[in-house]
Motif scaffolding. Structure first.
Motif, PDB file in Angstrom:
ATOM      1  N   CYS A 157      24.986  -5.904  -6.647  1.00  0.00           N
ATOM      2  CA  CYS A 157      24.042  -6.663  -7.764  1.00  0.00           C
ATOM      3  C   CYS A 157      23.293  -5.638  -8.499  1.00  0.00           C
ATOM      4  CB  CYS A 157      23.091  -7.443  -6.899  1.00  0.00           C
ATOM      5  SG  CYS A 157      23.975  -8.864  -6.235  1.00  0.00           S
ATOM      6  N   ALA A 158      22.806  -4.498  -8.025  1.00  0.00           N
ATOM      7  CA  ALA A 158      22.256  -3.158  -8.627  1.00  0.00           C
ATOM      8  C   ALA A 158      23.371  -2.683  -9.566  1.00  0.00           C
ATOM      9  CB  ALA A 158      21.817  -2.240  -7.730  1.00  0.00           C
ATOM     10  N   ALA A 159      24.512  -2.445  -9.084  1.00  0.00           N
ATOM     11  CA  ALA A 159      25.431  -1.825  -9.950  1.00  0.00           C
ATOM     12  C   ALA A 159      25.671  -2.558 -11.305  1.00  0.00           C
ATOM     13  CB  ALA A 159      26.844  -1.555  -9.225  1.00  0.00           C
ATOM     14  N   ILE A 160      25.731  -3.967 -11.247  1.00  0.00           N
ATOM     15  CA  ILE A 160      25.891  -4.674 -12.518  1.00  0.00           C
ATOM     16  C   ILE A 160      24.627  -5.093 -13.146  1.00  0.00           C
ATOM     17  CG2 ILE A 160      28.087  -5.485 -11.492  1.00  0.00           C
ATOM     18  CD1 ILE A 160      26.928  -8.291 -11.093  1.00  0.00           C
ATOM     19  N   GLY A 161      23.667  -4.723 -12.640  1.00  0.00           N
ATOM     20  CA  GLY A 161      22.225  -5.137 -13.270  1.00  0.00           C
ATOM     21  C   GLY A 161      22.048  -6.686 -13.376  1.00  0.00           C
ATOM     22  N   GLN A 162      22.386  -7.308 -11.941  1.00  0.00           N
ATOM     23  CA  GLN A 162      21.946  -8.885 -12.186  1.00  0.00           C
ATOM     24  C   GLN A 162      21.556  -9.069 -10.649  1.00  0.00           C
ATOM     25  OE1 GLN A 162      24.890 -11.759 -13.098  1.00  0.00           O
ATOM     26  NE2 GLN A 162      26.168 -10.150 -14.348  1.00  0.00           N
ATOM     27  N   ARG A 163      20.652 -10.230 -10.601  1.00  0.00           N
ATOM     28  CA  ARG A 163      20.315 -10.696  -9.434  1.00  0.00           C
ATOM     29  C   ARG A 163      20.638 -12.067  -9.215  1.00  0.00           C
ATOM     30  NH1 ARG A 163      14.036 -10.800 -10.409  1.00  0.00           N
ATOM     31  NH2 ARG A 163      14.501 -12.935  -9.924  1.00  0.00           N
ATOM     32  N   PRO A 164      21.153 -12.319  -7.967  1.00  0.00           N
ATOM     33  CA  PRO A 164      21.834 -13.911  -7.730  1.00  0.00           C
ATOM     34  C   PRO A 164      20.930 -14.873  -8.386  1.00  0.00           C
ATOM     35  CG  PRO A 164      21.660 -12.511  -5.748  1.00  0.00           C
ATOM     36  CD  PRO A 164      20.926 -11.797  -6.812  1.00  0.00           C
ATOM     37  N   ASN A 165      21.723 -16.103  -8.936  1.00  0.00           N
ATOM     38  CA  ASN A 165      20.841 -17.087  -9.332  1.00  0.00           C
ATOM     39  C   ASN A 165      20.529 -17.867  -8.259  1.00  0.00           C
ATOM     40  OD1 ASN A 165      23.173 -18.544  -8.531  1.00  0.00           O
ATOM     41  ND2 ASN A 165      23.907 -19.077 -10.515  1.00  0.00           N
ATOM     42  N   LEU A 166      19.976 -19.208  -8.588  1.00  0.00           N
ATOM     43  CA  LEU A 166      19.481 -20.120  -7.520  1.00  0.00           C
ATOM     44  C   LEU A 166      20.400 -20.646  -6.272  1.00  0.00           C
ATOM     45  CD1 LEU A 166      17.260 -22.574  -9.785  1.00  0.00           C
ATOM     46  CD2 LEU A 166      16.534 -20.735  -8.235  1.00  0.00           C
ATOM     47  N   ILE A 167      21.838 -20.482  -6.549  1.00  0.00           N
ATOM     48  CA  ILE A 167      22.503 -20.909  -5.661  1.00  0.00           C
ATOM     49  C   ILE A 167      23.175 -19.639  -4.823  1.00  0.00           C
ATOM     50  CG2 ILE A 167      23.071 -23.033  -6.476  1.00  0.00           C
ATOM     51  CD1 ILE A 167      25.876 -22.157  -7.669  1.00  0.00           C
ATOM     52  N   GLY A 168      22.750 -18.218  -5.376  1.00  0.00           N
ATOM     53  CA  GLY A 168      23.138 -17.209  -4.648  1.00  0.00           C
ATOM     54  C   GLY A 168      24.254 -16.594  -5.042  1.00  0.00           C
ATOM     55  N   VAL A 169      24.808 -17.043  -6.374  1.00  0.00           N
ATOM     56  CA  VAL A 169      25.854 -16.161  -6.869  1.00  0.00           C
ATOM     57  C   VAL A 169      25.601 -15.467  -8.127  1.00  0.00           C
ATOM     58  CG1 VAL A 169      27.345 -18.006  -6.051  1.00  0.00           C
ATOM     59  CG2 VAL A 169      26.676 -18.116  -8.373  1.00  0.00           C
ATOM     60  N   VAL A 170      26.397 -14.317  -8.862  1.00  0.00           N
ATOM     61  CA  VAL A 170      26.422 -13.670  -9.772  1.00  0.00           C
ATOM     62  C   VAL A 170      27.507 -14.111 -10.666  1.00  0.00           C
ATOM     63  CG1 VAL A 170      24.759 -11.920  -9.275  1.00  0.00           C
ATOM     64  CG2 VAL A 170      27.201 -11.498  -9.045  1.00  0.00           C
ATOM     65  N   ILE A 171      27.503 -13.883 -11.780  1.00  0.00           N
ATOM     66  CA  ILE A 171      28.708 -13.966 -12.840  1.00  0.00           C
ATOM     67  C   ILE A 171      29.110 -12.596 -13.222  1.00  0.00           C
ATOM     68  CG2 ILE A 171      29.801 -15.176 -14.682  1.00  0.00           C
ATOM     69  CD1 ILE A 171      29.308 -17.038 -12.598  1.00  0.00           C
ATOM     70  N   TYR A 172      30.138 -12.395 -12.902  1.00  0.00           N
ATOM     71  CA  TYR A 172      30.745 -10.907 -13.391  1.00  0.00           C
ATOM     72  C   TYR A 172      32.184 -10.888 -13.959  1.00  0.00           C
ATOM     73  CZ  TYR A 172      32.189  -6.047 -13.025  1.00  0.00           C
ATOM     74  OH  TYR A 172      32.668  -4.740 -13.033  1.00  0.00           O
ATOM     75  N   ARG A 173      32.635 -10.388 -14.995  1.00  0.00           N
ATOM     76  CA  ARG A 173      34.032 -10.517 -15.481  1.00  0.00           C
ATOM     77  C   ARG A 173      34.340 -12.133 -15.424  1.00  0.00           C
ATOM     78  NH1 ARG A 173      37.717  -5.909 -13.519  1.00  0.00           N
ATOM     79  NH2 ARG A 173      39.171  -7.262 -14.738  1.00  0.00           N
ATOM     80  N   LYS A 232      34.000 -14.339 -13.391  1.00  0.00           N
ATOM     81  CA  LYS A 232      34.100 -14.688 -11.947  1.00  0.00           C
ATOM     82  C   LYS A 232      32.900 -15.225 -11.350  1.00  0.00           C
ATOM     83  CE  LYS A 232      38.418 -13.188 -12.250  1.00  0.00           C
ATOM     84  NZ  LYS A 232      39.607 -14.462 -12.500  1.00  0.00           N
ATOM     85  N   THR A 233      32.996 -16.100 -10.097  1.00  0.00           N
ATOM     86  CA  THR A 233      31.628 -16.164  -9.447  1.00  0.00           C
ATOM     87  C   THR A 233      31.777 -15.152  -8.385  1.00  0.00           C
ATOM     88  OG1 THR A 233      31.773 -18.530 -10.114  1.00  0.00           O
ATOM     89  CG2 THR A 233      30.696 -17.945  -8.245  1.00  0.00           C
ATOM     90  N   ILE A 234      30.937 -14.362  -8.204  1.00  0.00           N
ATOM     91  CA  ILE A 234      30.686 -13.425  -7.232  1.00  0.00           C
ATOM     92  C   ILE A 234      29.749 -13.939  -5.838  1.00  0.00           C
ATOM     93  CG2 ILE A 234      30.794 -10.972  -6.327  1.00  0.00           C
ATOM     94  CD1 ILE A 234      32.914 -11.551  -8.440  1.00  0.00           C
ATOM     95  N   ARG A 235      30.027 -13.908  -4.807  1.00  0.00           N
ATOM     96  CA  ARG A 235      29.146 -14.566  -3.765  1.00  0.00           C
ATOM     97  C   ARG A 235      29.093 -13.409  -2.747  1.00  0.00           C
ATOM     98  NH1 ARG A 235      29.264 -20.329  -4.177  1.00  0.00           N
ATOM     99  NH2 ARG A 235      30.955 -21.117  -5.701  1.00  0.00           N
ATOM    100  N   ASP A 236      28.093 -13.493  -1.810  1.00  0.00           N
ATOM    101  CA  ASP A 236      27.843 -12.796  -0.599  1.00  0.00           C
ATOM    102  C   ASP A 236      28.715 -13.355   0.385  1.00  0.00           C
ATOM    103  OD1 ASP A 236      26.875 -11.769   1.706  1.00  0.00           O
ATOM    104  OD2 ASP A 236      24.857 -11.767   1.331  1.00  0.00           O
ATOM    105  N   GLY A 237      29.728 -12.714   0.911  1.00  0.00           N
ATOM    106  CA  GLY A 237      30.538 -13.124   1.850  1.00  0.00           C
ATOM    107  C   GLY A 237      30.277 -13.231   3.411  1.00  0.00           C
TER     108      GLY A 237
END
Length: 70
Positions: A31-47, A49-54
């Protein structure tokens, strides 16, 4: 290799997968590398794609391998 590089490789290897999971241990770094914080449901959008904590002790996996844990 940085976690962002590993995510890029996973996306390139499975470009049709809609989502990807990143291990919990690497999640804050990613998250720090792409400069984003997870949204309300805990995901970030990158390229587009929906990226989640696995979860802890998982591998970086794409949507083609959803939910598989080793």
């Amino acid at each position: 290799m940085e976690v962002r590089d590993l995510v890029d490789i996973a996306i390139d290897e499975d470009p049709r997968a809609p989502c990807l999971w990143v291990p919990s241990e690497a999640w804050p770094e990613f998250c720090a590398a792409i400069g984003q914080r997870p949204n309300l449901i805990g995901v970030v959008i990158y390229r587009n794609k929906t990226i989640r904590d696995g979860g802890p002790l998982t591998d970086i996996v794409t949507g083609s391998e959803q939910g598989w844990r080793t």
